[in-house]
Design a protein around this motif. Structure first.
Motif, PDB file in Angstrom:
ATOM      1  N   TYR A   1       6.533   7.853  19.558  1.00  0.00           N
ATOM      2  CA  TYR A   1       5.321   7.824  18.731  1.00  0.00           C
ATOM      3  C   TYR A   1       4.062   7.915  19.593  1.00  0.00           C
ATOM      4  O   TYR A   1       3.117   8.621  19.253  1.00  0.00           O
ATOM      5  CB  TYR A   1       5.256   6.552  17.889  1.00  0.00           C
ATOM      6  CG  TYR A   1       6.157   6.556  16.687  1.00  0.00           C
ATOM      7  CD1 TYR A   1       6.348   7.688  15.915  1.00  0.00           C
ATOM      8  CD2 TYR A   1       6.816   5.393  16.302  1.00  0.00           C
ATOM      9  CE1 TYR A   1       7.166   7.679  14.802  1.00  0.00           C
ATOM     10  CE2 TYR A   1       7.630   5.371  15.186  1.00  0.00           C
ATOM     11  CZ  TYR A   1       7.808   6.516  14.449  1.00  0.00           C
ATOM     12  OH  TYR A   1       8.605   6.495  13.347  1.00  0.00           O
ATOM     13  N   ARG A   2       4.039   7.150  20.689  1.00  0.00           N
ATOM     14  CA  ARG A   2       2.858   7.200  21.575  1.00  0.00           C
ATOM     15  C   ARG A   2       2.641   8.612  22.106  1.00  0.00           C
ATOM     16  O   ARG A   2       1.527   9.119  22.119  1.00  0.00           O
ATOM     17  CB  ARG A   2       3.025   6.219  22.739  1.00  0.00           C
ATOM     18  CG  ARG A   2       2.663   4.796  22.393  1.00  0.00           C
ATOM     19  CD  ARG A   2       2.537   3.934  23.636  1.00  0.00           C
ATOM     20  NE  ARG A   2       3.714   3.954  24.498  1.00  0.00           N
ATOM     21  CZ  ARG A   2       4.812   3.211  24.311  1.00  0.00           C
ATOM     22  NH1 ARG A   2       4.882   2.399  23.283  1.00  0.00           N
ATOM     23  NH2 ARG A   2       5.825   3.288  25.147  1.00  0.00           N
TER      24      ARG A   2
ATOM     25  N   SER B   1       3.860  12.748   8.694  1.00  0.00           N
ATOM     26  CA  SER B   1       2.754  13.094   9.586  1.00  0.00           C
ATOM     27  C   SER B   1       2.076  14.384   9.162  1.00  0.00           C
ATOM     28  O   SER B   1       2.608  15.150   8.352  1.00  0.00           O
ATOM     29  CB  SER B   1       3.258  13.212  11.034  1.00  0.00           C
ATOM     30  OG  SER B   1       4.278  14.177  11.140  1.00  0.00           O
TER      31      SER B   1
ATOM     32  N   TYR C   1      -1.591  17.377  16.670  1.00  0.00           N
ATOM     33  CA  TYR C   1      -1.302  16.177  15.882  1.00  0.00           C
ATOM     34  C   TYR C   1      -2.576  15.746  15.159  1.00  0.00           C
ATOM     35  O   TYR C   1      -3.647  15.696  15.765  1.00  0.00           O
ATOM     36  CB  TYR C   1      -0.814  15.062  16.804  1.00  0.00           C
ATOM     37  CG  TYR C   1      -0.701  13.709  16.153  1.00  0.00           C
ATOM     38  CD1 TYR C   1       0.434  13.357  15.438  1.00  0.00           C
ATOM     39  CD2 TYR C   1      -1.732  12.777  16.259  1.00  0.00           C
ATOM     40  CE1 TYR C   1       0.534  12.110  14.849  1.00  0.00           C
ATOM     41  CE2 TYR C   1      -1.636  11.529  15.673  1.00  0.00           C
ATOM     42  CZ  TYR C   1      -0.496  11.201  14.971  1.00  0.00           C
ATOM     43  OH  TYR C   1      -0.393   9.973  14.381  1.00  0.00           O
TER      44      TYR C   1
ATOM     45  N   THR D   1       9.463   9.142   8.968  1.00  0.00           N
ATOM     46  CA  THR D   1       8.095   9.390   9.414  1.00  0.00           C
ATOM     47  C   THR D   1       7.433  10.352   8.436  1.00  0.00           C
ATOM     48  O   THR D   1       8.095  11.145   7.770  1.00  0.00           O
ATOM     49  CB  THR D   1       8.028  10.004  10.829  1.00  0.00           C
ATOM     50  OG1 THR D   1       8.614  11.304  10.810  1.00  0.00           O
ATOM     51  CG2 THR D   1       8.722   9.126  11.850  1.00  0.00           C
TER      52      THR D   1
ATOM     53  N   ALA E   1      -2.416  13.094  12.173  1.00  0.00           N
ATOM     54  CA  ALA E   1      -2.247  11.690  11.774  1.00  0.00           C
ATOM     55  C   ALA E   1      -0.810  11.447  11.346  1.00  0.00           C
ATOM     56  O   ALA E   1      -0.063  12.390  11.086  1.00  0.00           O
ATOM     57  CB  ALA E   1      -3.183  11.359  10.610  1.00  0.00           C
ATOM     58  N   ARG E   2      -0.447  10.154  11.237  1.00  0.00           N
ATOM     59  CA  ARG E   2       0.853   9.786  10.683  1.00  0.00           C
ATOM     60  C   ARG E   2       0.708   8.502   9.885  1.00  0.00           C
ATOM     61  O   ARG E   2      -0.223   7.724  10.099  1.00  0.00           O
ATOM     62  CB  ARG E   2       1.913   9.631  11.762  1.00  0.00           C
ATOM     63  CG  ARG E   2       1.810   8.385  12.592  1.00  0.00           C
ATOM     64  CD  ARG E   2       2.984   8.285  13.567  1.00  0.00           C
ATOM     65  NE  ARG E   2       2.802   7.224  14.521  1.00  0.00           N
ATOM     66  CZ  ARG E   2       3.307   6.006  14.397  1.00  0.00           C
ATOM     67  NH1 ARG E   2       4.016   5.689  13.337  1.00  0.00           N
ATOM     68  NH2 ARG E   2       3.092   5.098  15.329  1.00  0.00           N
TER      69      ARG E   2
ATOM     70  N   GLU F   1       1.145   4.915   9.026  1.00  0.00           N
ATOM     71  CA  GLU F   1       1.381   3.689   9.766  1.00  0.00           C
ATOM     72  C   GLU F   1       1.117   2.520   8.825  1.00  0.00           C
ATOM     73  O   GLU F   1       0.093   2.477   8.146  1.00  0.00           O
ATOM     74  CB  GLU F   1       0.462   3.589  10.972  1.00  0.00           C
ATOM     75  CG  GLU F   1       0.745   4.644  12.029  1.00  0.00           C
ATOM     76  CD  GLU F   1      -0.100   4.447  13.274  1.00  0.00           C
ATOM     77  OE1 GLU F   1       0.253   3.568  14.083  1.00  0.00           O
ATOM     78  OE2 GLU F   1      -1.098   5.159  13.406  1.00  0.00           O
TER      79      GLU F   1
ATOM     80  N   SER G   1       1.570  11.178  19.303  1.00  0.00           N
ATOM     81  CA  SER G   1       0.191  10.986  18.824  1.00  0.00           C
ATOM     82  C   SER G   1      -0.840  11.593  19.780  1.00  0.00           C
ATOM     83  O   SER G   1      -1.989  11.785  19.397  1.00  0.00           O
ATOM     84  CB  SER G   1      -0.105   9.509  18.589  1.00  0.00           C
ATOM     85  OG  SER G   1      -0.155   8.813  19.811  1.00  0.00           O
ATOM     86  N   GLN G   2      -0.426  11.921  20.990  1.00  0.00           N
ATOM     87  CA  GLN G   2      -1.320  12.548  21.960  1.00  0.00           C
ATOM     88  C   GLN G   2      -1.092  14.050  22.055  1.00  0.00           C
ATOM     89  O   GLN G   2      -1.779  14.740  22.812  1.00  0.00           O
ATOM     90  CB  GLN G   2      -1.112  11.912  23.341  1.00  0.00           C
ATOM     91  CG  GLN G   2      -1.435  10.442  23.356  1.00  0.00           C
ATOM     92  CD  GLN G   2      -0.925   9.750  24.610  1.00  0.00           C
ATOM     93  OE1 GLN G   2      -0.257  10.340  25.445  1.00  0.00           O
ATOM     94  NE2 GLN G   2      -1.253   8.475  24.726  1.00  0.00           N
ATOM     95  N   HIS G   3      -0.144  14.569  21.298  1.00  0.00           N
ATOM     96  CA  HIS G   3       0.220  15.987  21.379  1.00  0.00           C
ATOM     97  C   HIS G   3      -0.857  16.858  20.726  1.00  0.00           C
ATOM     98  O   HIS G   3      -1.375  16.519  19.671  1.00  0.00           O
ATOM     99  CB  HIS G   3       1.568  16.218  20.687  1.00  0.00           C
ATOM    100  CG  HIS G   3       2.209  17.506  21.044  1.00  0.00           C
ATOM    101  ND1 HIS G   3       1.858  18.698  20.467  1.00  0.00           N
ATOM    102  CD2 HIS G   3       3.160  17.801  21.959  1.00  0.00           C
ATOM    103  CE1 HIS G   3       2.579  19.670  20.988  1.00  0.00           C
ATOM    104  NE2 HIS G   3       3.377  19.154  21.893  1.00  0.00           N
TER     105      HIS G   3
ATOM    106  N   TRP H   1      -0.104  17.851  10.787  1.00  0.00           N
ATOM    107  CA  TRP H   1      -0.264  18.688  11.970  1.00  0.00           C
ATOM    108  C   TRP H   1      -1.192  19.851  11.645  1.00  0.00           C
ATOM    109  O   TRP H   1      -1.295  20.257  10.493  1.00  0.00           O
ATOM    110  CB  TRP H   1       1.102  19.229  12.407  1.00  0.00           C
ATOM    111  CG  TRP H   1       2.008  18.135  12.838  1.00  0.00           C
ATOM    112  CD1 TRP H   1       2.800  17.353  12.033  1.00  0.00           C
ATOM    113  CD2 TRP H   1       2.177  17.649  14.154  1.00  0.00           C
ATOM    114  NE1 TRP H   1       3.460  16.426  12.788  1.00  0.00           N
ATOM    115  CE2 TRP H   1       3.098  16.585  14.095  1.00  0.00           C
ATOM    116  CE3 TRP H   1       1.644  18.026  15.383  1.00  0.00           C
ATOM    117  CZ2 TRP H   1       3.490  15.892  15.233  1.00  0.00           C
ATOM    118  CZ3 TRP H   1       2.047  17.340  16.514  1.00  0.00           C
ATOM    119  CH2 TRP H   1       2.966  16.279  16.431  1.00  0.00           C
TER     120      TRP H   1
END
Length: 175
Positions: free
Chosen positions: A34-35, A90, A43, A88, A45-46, A48, A38-40, A92
């Motif tokens: 996940y960490r 998300s 991306y 999940t 949002a997802r 949470e 989230s920096q890709h 994109w």
């Protein structure tokens, strides 16, 4: 502007609350994935949950992502002690960045181990669809798209990375 919505769902071999090393390994790997994701690039949002406690999926406050929901074929528990799933939801910017995030790096390593952690259900593990910018898909949207994909196959309404569709509804390929 359109975004790609991505819903993933898998049935775990043991409940999230199971203290076994394999369950802890899944959790530790998931948190690292996940960490990284989230920096890709690409991306957005997802979903949470407020609080984010292990196994608190059904009772959690998911805000704009709506009430937590699962496909009809999920037959395991729904309490903190019995929940045995990973899901999940998300957003994109496009197909390619999402595909890259899922099928390379740390997430790819986790995918290679999926049968250590997940049951083989005969159902799709993910569904993609296009949403207008500013639209937040709900868990129920994800479930509906995944069930549609299972019943009818890949189509503009719900598709996979392996049989994707462009925002205009035409078949495409991930670049």
């Amino acid at each position: 502007m359109l975004h790609l919505a991505l819903y993933t769902f898998g049935v775990l071999k043991s409940p999230l609350a199971d203290p076994s090393p394999l369950t802890r390994e899944f959790y530790d790997t998931g948190e690292a994935v996940y960490r990284r994701i989230s920096q890709h690039p690409g991306y957005v949002a997802r979903a949470e949950a407020a609080g984010g406690d292990k196994g608190m999926l059904f009772e959690a406050d998911w805000g704009a992502w709506g009430e937590f929901a699962v496909p009809a074929w999920y037959g395991k528990g729904r309490t903190v002690e019995t929940t045995a799933l990973a899901a999940t939801l998300s957003l994109w910017t496009d197909l390619s960045p999402a595909f890259d995030a899922i099928y390379t790096g740390l997430h790819r390593e986790a995918l290679n181990r999926r049968y250590d952690w997940f049951e083989r259900t005969g159902h799709p593990s993910h569904a993609c669809w296009w949403v207008s910018g500013g639209v937040i898909p709900t868990w129920q949207d994800g479930v509906s798209r995944l069930e549609h994909l299972h019943d009818r196959g890949s189509a503009p309404h719900a598709f996979t990375f392996h049989h994707p569709f462009a925002p205009d509804g035409s078949a495409t390929r991930v670049r």
